[in-house]
Design a protein around this motif. Structure first.
Motif: not given
Length: 78
Positions: A6-13, A25-30, A66-78
């Protein structure tokens, strides 16, 4: 094999699949509480390029992607 963090209320699978020997090989899903209208990748598997990776690196690079994708969606962490 799958791992969920879990990262910033998102689950990274993270899903890894053996290619040969100890290489994967590796995949992620938010999955998260919001789904912005212009973000198509939430809920979809996204392949991490640059592999195959060792098992340890597979989990690390997918979680960081996955964390980078969440940061792009939500903006940088405060």
């Amino acid at each position: 094999m799958e791992r969920i963090t879990e990262y910033r209320s998102f689950e990274i699978h993270v899903d890894i699949q053996r290619v040969h020997g100890d290489m994967y090989n590796v995949w992620f899903q938010l999955e998260g509480p919001i789904s912005p209208p212009n973000v198509m990748a939430i809920g979809q598997r996204v392949k991490v390029f640059g592999g195959p990776f060792t098992e340890r690196w597979s989990y690390l690079v997918a979680e960081l992607a996955g964390r980078a994708a969440v940061d792009i969606i939500l903006g940088p962490p405060a």
